[in-house]
Write an enzyme that holds these catalytic residues in place. Sequence first.
Site, PDB file in Angstrom:
ATOM      1  N   GLU A 107       9.531  15.040  16.139  1.00 49.79           N
ATOM      2  CA  GLU A 107       9.949  14.974  14.736  1.00 49.79           C
ATOM      3  C   GLU A 107       9.151  16.012  13.942  1.00 49.79           C
ATOM      4  O   GLU A 107       7.923  15.965  13.905  1.00 49.79           O
ATOM      5  CB  GLU A 107       9.673  13.569  14.192  1.00 49.79           C
ATOM      6  CG  GLU A 107      10.060  13.426  12.746  1.00 49.79           C
ATOM      7  CD  GLU A 107       9.957  11.981  12.241  1.00 49.79           C
ATOM      8  OE1 GLU A 107       8.873  11.389  12.365  1.00 49.79           O
ATOM      9  OE2 GLU A 107      10.967  11.471  11.736  1.00 49.79           O
ATOM     10  N   CYS A 164      13.255  10.306   7.626  1.00 48.80           N
ATOM     11  CA  CYS A 164      13.122   9.786   8.988  1.00 48.80           C
ATOM     12  C   CYS A 164      14.427   9.983   9.747  1.00 48.80           C
ATOM     13  O   CYS A 164      14.431  10.125  10.954  1.00 48.80           O
ATOM     14  CB  CYS A 164      12.738   8.324   8.947  1.00 48.80           C
ATOM     15  SG  CYS A 164      13.708   7.395   7.765  1.00 48.80           S
ATOM     16  N   LYS A 180       0.839  -1.197   0.000  1.00 45.33           N
ATOM     17  CA  LYS A 180       0.000   0.000   0.000  1.00 45.33           C
ATOM     18  C   LYS A 180       0.871   1.243   0.000  1.00 45.33           C
ATOM     19  O   LYS A 180       1.497   1.586   0.996  1.00 45.33           O
ATOM     20  CB  LYS A 180      -0.929   0.061   1.218  1.00 45.33           C
ATOM     21  CG  LYS A 180      -2.029   1.113   0.996  1.00 45.33           C
ATOM     22  CD  LYS A 180      -2.700   1.597   2.252  1.00 45.33           C
ATOM     23  CE  LYS A 180      -1.942   2.667   2.982  1.00 45.33           C
ATOM     24  NZ  LYS A 180      -1.758   3.917   2.210  1.00 45.33           N
ATOM     25  N   GLU A 213       9.708   0.721  10.682  1.00 46.92           N
ATOM     26  CA  GLU A 213      10.769   1.727  10.532  1.00 46.92           C
ATOM     27  C   GLU A 213      10.090   3.065  10.743  1.00 46.92           C
ATOM     28  O   GLU A 213       9.275   3.492   9.928  1.00 46.92           O
ATOM     29  CB  GLU A 213      11.398   1.596   9.140  1.00 46.92           C
ATOM     30  CG  GLU A 213      12.771   2.201   9.072  1.00 46.92           C
ATOM     31  CD  GLU A 213      12.745   3.545   8.414  1.00 46.92           C
ATOM     32  OE1 GLU A 213      12.687   4.547   9.166  1.00 46.92           O
ATOM     33  OE2 GLU A 213      12.748   3.618   7.175  1.00 46.92           O
TER      34      GLU A 213
HETATM   35  P1  NAI Z   1       1.628   8.114   8.497  1.00 45.83           P
HETATM   36  O1  NAI Z   1       2.413   7.290   9.450  1.00 45.83           O
HETATM   37  O2  NAI Z   1       0.206   8.443   8.831  1.00 45.83           O
HETATM   38  O3  NAI Z   1       1.601   7.414   7.043  1.00 45.83           O
HETATM   39  C1  NAI Z   1       2.522   6.455   6.575  1.00 45.83           C
HETATM   40  C2  NAI Z   1       1.769   5.318   5.890  1.00 45.83           C
HETATM   41  O4  NAI Z   1       0.919   4.690   6.836  1.00 45.83           O
HETATM   42  C3  NAI Z   1       0.856   5.753   4.744  1.00 45.83           C
HETATM   43  O5  NAI Z   1       0.855   4.763   3.739  1.00 45.83           O
HETATM   44  C4  NAI Z   1      -0.510   5.820   5.414  1.00 45.83           C
HETATM   45  O6  NAI Z   1      -1.575   5.660   4.500  1.00 45.83           O
HETATM   46  C5  NAI Z   1      -0.428   4.650   6.368  1.00 45.83           C
HETATM   47  N1  NAI Z   1      -1.321   4.730   7.524  1.00 45.83           N
HETATM   48  C6  NAI Z   1      -1.773   5.833   8.169  1.00 45.83           C
HETATM   49  N2  NAI Z   1      -2.592   5.483   9.178  1.00 45.83           N
HETATM   50  C7  NAI Z   1      -2.673   4.138   9.171  1.00 45.83           C
HETATM   51  C8  NAI Z   1      -3.365   3.179   9.976  1.00 45.83           C
HETATM   52  N3  NAI Z   1      -4.144   3.557  10.996  1.00 45.83           N
HETATM   53  N4  NAI Z   1      -3.206   1.858   9.699  1.00 45.83           N
HETATM   54  C9  NAI Z   1      -2.395   1.457   8.691  1.00 45.83           C
HETATM   55  N5  NAI Z   1      -1.743   2.313   7.889  1.00 45.83           N
HETATM   56  C10 NAI Z   1      -1.856   3.640   8.138  1.00 45.83           C
HETATM   57  O7  NAI Z   1       2.420   9.456   8.227  1.00 45.83           O
HETATM   58  P2  NAI Z   1       1.852  10.850   7.688  1.00 45.83           P
HETATM   59  O8  NAI Z   1       0.536  11.147   8.313  1.00 45.83           O
HETATM   60  O9  NAI Z   1       1.906  10.824   6.231  1.00 45.83           O
HETATM   61  O10 NAI Z   1       2.933  11.862   8.268  1.00 45.83           O
HETATM   62  C11 NAI Z   1       2.862  12.279   9.625  1.00 45.83           C
HETATM   63  C12 NAI Z   1       4.221  12.297  10.246  1.00 45.83           C
HETATM   64  O11 NAI Z   1       4.747  10.981  10.266  1.00 45.83           O
HETATM   65  C13 NAI Z   1       5.268  13.090   9.517  1.00 45.83           C
HETATM   66  O12 NAI Z   1       5.204  14.446   9.840  1.00 45.83           O
HETATM   67  C14 NAI Z   1       6.528  12.453  10.008  1.00 45.83           C
HETATM   68  O13 NAI Z   1       6.886  12.968  11.264  1.00 45.83           O
HETATM   69  C15 NAI Z   1       6.155  11.001  10.177  1.00 45.83           C
HETATM   70  N6  NAI Z   1       6.586  10.190   9.020  1.00 45.83           N
HETATM   71  C16 NAI Z   1       7.708   9.448   9.144  1.00 45.83           C
HETATM   72  C17 NAI Z   1       8.178   8.730   8.069  1.00 45.83           C
HETATM   73  C18 NAI Z   1       9.412   7.918   8.156  1.00 45.83           C
HETATM   74  O14 NAI Z   1      10.052   7.680   7.141  1.00 45.83           O
HETATM   75  N7  NAI Z   1       9.779   7.401   9.309  1.00 45.83           N
HETATM   76  C19 NAI Z   1       7.520   8.773   6.766  1.00 45.83           C
HETATM   77  C20 NAI Z   1       6.296   9.536   6.757  1.00 45.83           C
HETATM   78  C21 NAI Z   1       5.878  10.224   7.854  1.00 45.83           C
END
Ligand code: NAI
Length: 497
Positions: A399, A302, A193, A268
């Site tokens: 973050e 990240c 996904k 991660e």
């Molecule tokens: P997120 O963690 O919500 O999204 C990442 C992935 O998880 C996307 O594919 C999203 O559709 C999916 N997702 C979201 N909620 C979910 C759930 N309840 N169950 C299963 N999958 C789910 O991140 P978002 O909202 O895009 O960004 C928010 C913050 O997260 C950013 O500001 C950053 O701090 C952090 N982040 C960290 C990343 C990393 O590489 N460690 C990458 C993206 C965001």
Amino acid sequence: MTVTLEKSVEDFIATPRQLFIGGRWVHAASGKTFATPNPATGETLANIAEADAEDVDRAVRAARAAFDGPWSRLTASERGRIIWRIGDLIDEHADELAQLESLDNGKPLAVARAADIPLAAELFRYMAGWATKLEGNTIALSVPYMPGAEFHAYTLREPIGVVAQIIPWNFPLLMAAWKLGPALATGNTVILKPAEQTPLSALRLAEIMAEAGLPDGVVNVLPGYGETAGAALAAHDGVDKVAFTGSTEVGKLIVQAAAGNLKKVSLELGGKSPNIVFDDVDPALAIPGAANAIFFNHGQCCVAGSRLFVQESRFDEVVEGVATIARGIKLGSGLDPDTQMGPLVSDEQLRRVTGFLDSGRTDGARTVAGGNRHGERGYFVEPTVITDTSPDMAVVREEIFGPVVVASPFSTLDEIADQANATTFGLGAGIWTRDVSKAHALAKRIRAGTVWINCYNVFDAALPFGGYKQSGWGREMGHEVLEAYTEVKAICTQLHI
Ligand code: NAI
Ligand code: MG
């Protein structure tokens, strides 16, 4: 000025995209679609079918059938050759993929072309090699309650089964590669996904994987939202493992959702990585190094070096040097060849990051460069350097995931080791010094999965990557990732029977 899009890219975004299930392009069961915006303008870039629970069911069935069927019947060498071909096809289509990535994510085209796309190709080729090198052990037994008995005991390393992979938007194609490469090399089947913000390159990759000869159903791609499609995948009883990259907050939800059938989990997650500059280092190396550590990919990494620590005597010089670089960075559309930094990925991220900038000001920190949204169209934020912080401020603890660094001085190695570790995260760290004994003494004390010495943001398919503490579970890349995609079976035979 912007580059001219390749015809294949124009066609790709002009056609409404569907879900990829069982080797076929299909509409979502609900018939719903969603728009992915161009972050440089806020306008709709493309329309995509929106997966939800029913589509997840279908994809899980397809992945199971492929796991039990054609995929398990291939030899390791055949599997490896398909994976290698995926890498080569990515290289063949590198210009096109870089354009899609730049359009959807906002990153400069030249960066996508130089980093994201070749790293993805290399990842597949590195993992292709592992397909033929998955080995177990033979083990000498000495069972105390069976005197005189002899055994032949060995282990097999086997795929886990059907794997759900949920990835973020910051390096869309590369994160797909990090996840798919090892899952396929070890013989699993996948439902991927992509993030709702950046589904395009994963959909193009589905076509490339089919062209490379991947049997139907081995990889299924379901664009959709996290709360619906993502949550359904994490909770599904037919899924044997879930691998996630994204926020620590959602990582915790994944763990809870996975508890239903105790599926395996690898994570991660976020970071707040320290980047530490000692006063013996050449500022001409450390200043651009510190700027790259935070500003690469607009800080949407990240492992961004978001906490800059500089030894006292050089603090003003290094901070002013990073601030000067920040002020000179040219913001613009990723497709403009002059652009050095593109927009953030979404309106949500723009609001998050500018919210942190406001909180820093309210808390009394000093902004020495940037500090604001840039322009009124698109999701641009000025590269920002903040000083005069205290450890309890949100800008220091949380973050930000944008081009924002907080800088503070330190005096001794003991002091900086404690400060570096004063975070709930443990993903990465940077150390800049000419003194090798100091560098390795500090590297050993840092509680983080990656420590870069006199460099930052160096990634390689052979180098394991992942987090201590709340930055995650397990490792990606290197041979370490193979653990996350295999089960070990112990087989014990009594001899002379
Ligand atoms: P997120 O963690 O919500 O999204 C990442 C992935 O998880 C996307 O594919 C999203 O559709 C999916 N997702 C979201 N909620 C979910 C759930 N309840 N169950 C299963 N999958 C789910 O991140 P978002 O909202 O895009 O960004 C928010 C913050 O997260 C950013 O500001 C950053 O701090 C952090 N982040 C960290 C990343 C990393 O590489 N460690 C990458 C993206 C965001
Ligand atoms: Mg989210």
